[in-house]
Write an enzyme that holds these catalytic residues in place. Structure first.
Site, PDB file in Angstrom:
ATOM      1  N   ASP A  48      34.541  30.904  53.541  1.00 29.73           N
ATOM      2  CA  ASP A  48      35.561  31.600  52.762  1.00 29.73           C
ATOM      3  C   ASP A  48      36.023  30.758  51.572  1.00 29.73           C
ATOM      4  O   ASP A  48      36.161  29.538  51.672  1.00 29.73           O
ATOM      5  CB  ASP A  48      36.754  31.911  53.678  1.00 29.73           C
ATOM      6  CG  ASP A  48      37.874  32.628  52.969  1.00 29.73           C
ATOM      7  OD1 ASP A  48      37.620  33.740  52.467  1.00 29.73           O
ATOM      8  OD2 ASP A  48      38.999  32.090  52.911  1.00 29.73           O
ATOM      9  N   GLU A  59      31.185  32.644  49.942  1.00 28.88           N
ATOM     10  CA  GLU A  59      32.005  33.525  49.112  1.00 28.88           C
ATOM     11  C   GLU A  59      32.480  32.672  47.936  1.00 28.88           C
ATOM     12  O   GLU A  59      33.478  31.970  48.030  1.00 28.88           O
ATOM     13  CB  GLU A  59      33.198  34.083  49.881  1.00 28.88           C
ATOM     14  CG  GLU A  59      33.986  35.090  49.062  1.00 28.88           C
ATOM     15  CD  GLU A  59      35.489  35.067  49.315  1.00 28.88           C
ATOM     16  OE1 GLU A  59      36.162  35.999  48.866  1.00 28.88           O
ATOM     17  OE2 GLU A  59      35.994  34.114  49.935  1.00 28.88           O
TER      18      GLU A  59
END
EC number: 2.4.1.18
Length: 729
Positions: free
Chosen positions: A405, A458
């Site tokens: 993330d 990401e």
């Protein structure tokens, strides 16, 4: 009553300030003989029992009424194994003395942990079941180099920090204590007197299980057994294979209909796995399940990095969910959050009174967007903690990949900061060199220890080399989310078709950088929260047009180069924005309530997945320019796009999309090869609740030049639709 230990030392124990308990407690050789000293607050009598003969050896003298005992053992000239018969008033019990055991951490582990290079630190730190000298118990270890005293507290010692102070290893900063007879499931924490003489109660950073919020204790749990990686699972992650990911938040995919409570891991597995299999997805991606205190973070602010959240059950339950997915041929990816952590007092923040896990300077260590703290990637022990965690999830639970993330927030020191709010690196640049090195190292470890595990980033900027191997100067990820494609195409789909001709490039721009990285095309949870609405509400037009737009968009996405990711609910065009506190609106699949629109989209996604997996042209050459060619890229007046996808063996699929509500009959497209082109998918089919315009099963190439091609086909392109045409060999 003979006091063999200075009163000041005894007072330090009861004040909770003594930092070297093994120097005093347990069995010691003195000039008077073998001496045993015991700290047992509120005990009345203590008798030493020889474990070999089971006979009483000596009764210890109570030298401090608060519970400090000692005595010289008569006729003893060497150490021996013993236990204690302890009287609490009239009641007595047999106890092991934790302070009779020698240090259990070996020199190599201690050295590797001190260096921050231990491959699997979770095998040493935390709470581990062990048997020592034929005594079963739990060995507790915690890294807190600046603490003045650390104790294990829990429901096995009345949460009393005086009872079980730990042994300190100065070389590594690790505190250690073996506690006999501590059982599975018992609660514990570490009580610290920090560097500022403040008392802190901390959860175990390496705990394998933890309490559900608002409670914050760690829970004794066995280290999960290793799950071997299989060739089948490894192959399913490769760039020349079809990867269609279903992104799931376990707390809101489905809930108990009677009380809106969460389902547990086993209940979720029983419903989720067959559904994903039926829908044709190849992978499940789980939003973070490391234990976290705030439901509204969806798991993206974890504190128990090694503990599967107890919201849905036990670590074993989570492991069974993954096993059931594998049994159905589905790989599982976990969202992993090594970028920041919340500042809750029981967590990592100021762990031993210093900025141990986080950067000390708020310009480096505080994330103002999320009110969280940023890991100090330059500290070897912290890097070890995080890299070890990545290996732990994959190796111990059998996960097939990690999606990391917020990578951009990690690798840029000025991320979401204004001038003067950030600290440059040693060269004056904005890159966080320590974070970059950490990511390279972690991906190298995963690739070396568990080849075939997918690492997905990401990463929302154009940072170069995200999916290049570390040895070639890259970060070492296998895939990167294509946020640019997602943003551009969604902006296009929001437009009224009248205006799309002026923004034609938003649907094509991604091809300019398509082969710079290995991409995943994400329609994730981030696009259906925070007032953004659902995907269906982003589409322009009336109800018919909204659903036709979405179907056409999905058809375009599944054919475009890159692996696919769809957040739960998007597969049936959920009408409202995602709410983590409620189940998805499954009732919309009842045609009486959903009008057939939602079930039509669901059938389309199922068929897209099936077609995608069965047609090698749609996935084999995602990362190779030979697998894609624009056939019509400049028809902005009609908002039509056409491209060819090709496989390694030369299989061909022509993809045509019309993003206006006007049918394009006899639309001519130049093609590379003569022959018949079979219509294998049409998003305008009545089966999907479309208007049912099409090509009667196939079109035939003619020797009519078009777009520089000697051959061409004449296609009926339905309104707001995408059509797949496969060359018959």
């Amino acid at each position: 009553m003979k006091k063999l230990v200075a009163q000041s030392v005894i007072d330090a124990f009861f004040d909770g300030t003594h930092s070297d308990p093994f120097a005093v407690l347990g069995m010691h050789e003195t000039h008077n003989g073998i001496e045993i000293r015991v700290l047992l607050p509120e005990a009345h009598r203590v008798i030493v029992i020889d474990k070999e003969t089971h006979k009483a050896v000596v009764e210890l003298e109570l030298v401090d009424e608060r519970g400090f005992f000692n005595a010289i053992v008569p006729k003893a000239n060497q150490f021996f194994a013993y236990e204690l018969q302890v009287y609490w008033g009239k009641e007595s019990q047999i106890l092991e003395d934790p302070y009779r055991f020698h240090p259990m951490i070996n020199e190599l582990d201690n050295w590797l942990l001190a260096e921050g290079s231990h491959l699997r630190p979770y095998e040493v730190l935390g709470a581990h079941f062990v048997e020592y000298d034929n005594v079963a118990g739990v060995n507790f270890r915690v890294w807190a180099p600046n603490a003045k005293r650390v104790s294990v507290v829990g429901d096995f010692n009345y949460w009393d920090g005086r009872r079980h102070p730990m042994r300190f290893h100065p070389a590594s900063g690790i505190w250690e204590l073996f506690l006999p007879k501590v059982a599975l499931g018992q609660l514990y924490k570490f009580e610290l007197i920090d560097s500022n003489n403040q008392l802190r109660l901390k959860a175990d950073p390496y705990a394998f299980a933890a309490q559900l919020r608002p409670d914050t204790a760690s829970q004794v749990s066995a280290l999960p057994e290793i799950v071997e990686m299989t060739e089948k699972r490894r192959a399913a992650n490769q760039s020349d294979k079809p990867i269609s990911i279903y992104e799931v938040h376990l707390g809101s995919w489905r809930r108990n209909l009677e009380n809106n409570f969460w389902l547990d891991y086993d209940e979720i597995a029983d419903e989720l796995i067959p559904y994903v299999k039926e829908m044709g997805f190849t992978h499940i991606e789980l939003l973070p399940i490391s234990e976290y205190p705030f439901d509204g973070s969806w798991g993206y602010q974890p504190l128990g990095l090694y503990a599967p959240t107890s919201r849905f059950g036990t670590p074993d339950g989570f492991k069974r969910l993954i096993e059931k997915a594998h049994e159905s041929g589905i790989n599982v990816i976990l969202d992993w959050v090594p970028g920041h952590f919340p500042s809750d007092t029981h967590g990592l923040a100021a762990f031993d009174g210093t900025s141990l896990y986080e950067y000390a300077d708020p310009k480096e260590g505080y994330h103002q967007d999320w009110n969280t703290l940023i890991y100090n990637y330059g500290r070897h022990e912290v890097k070890n903690y995080l890299s070890g965690n990545a290996l732990y999830w994959v190796e111990r639970f059998g996960l097939d990949g990690l999606r990391v993330d917020a990578v951009a927030s990690m690798i840029y020191r000025d991320y979401s900061r204004r001038d003067g709010e950030w600290v440059p690196n040693q060269y004056g640049g904005r890159e966080n060199l320590e974070a970059i090195e950490f990511l390279k190292h972690t991906n190298y470890v995963l690739g070396t220890e568990l080849p075939g595990v997918a690492a997905i980033a990401e990463e929302s900027t154009s940072f170069p080399g995200v999916t290049l191997p570390p040895e070639h100067g890259g970060l070492g990820f296998h895939y990167k989310w294509n946020m640019g494609w997602m943003n551009d195409t969604l902006e296009y789909m929001k437009l009224d078709p009248v205006y799309r001709q002026y923004h034609h490039g938003k649907m094509t721009f991604a091809m300019l950088y398509q082969y710079s990285e290995n991409f995943v095309l994400p329609l994730s949870h981030d696009e259906v929260v925070h007032g953004k609405g659902s995907l269906i509400t982003k589409m322009s037009g009336d109800t018919w047009q909204k659903f036709a737009n979405l179907r056409a968009y999905y058809g375009y996405m599944w054919a475009f180069p890159g692996k696919k990711l769809l957040f739960m609910g998007n597969e049936f065009a959920q009408g409202r924005e995602w709410n983590y506190q409620e189940s998805l609106d499954w009732f919309l699949l009842d045609d009486g309530q959903g009008g057939g629109w939602h079930s039509g989209v669901q059938r389309l996604v199922k068929d897209l997945n099936k077609t995608y997996q069965n047609q090698t042209a749609l996935f084999e050459l995602d990362t190779n320019p030979q697998g894609f060619e624009w056939l019509v890229v400049d028809d902005n007046q009609n908002s039509v796009f056409a491209f060819e996808r090709r496989s390694k063996s030369g299989e061909v699929i022509i993809v045509v999309s019309n993003f206006t509500p006007v049918p394009r009959d006899n639309y001519r497209i130049g093609v590379n090869e003569p022959g018949k082109y079979e219509e294998i998918l049409n998003t305008d089919s009545a089966y999907y609740k479309g208007s049912n315009l099409g090509n009667y099963g196939e079109v035939i190439a003619e020797e009519i030049e078009n777009h520089g091609k000697a051959q061409s086909i004449s296609v009926m392109v339905p309104p707001l639709a995408t059509v797949y045409l496969r060359l018959k060999k």
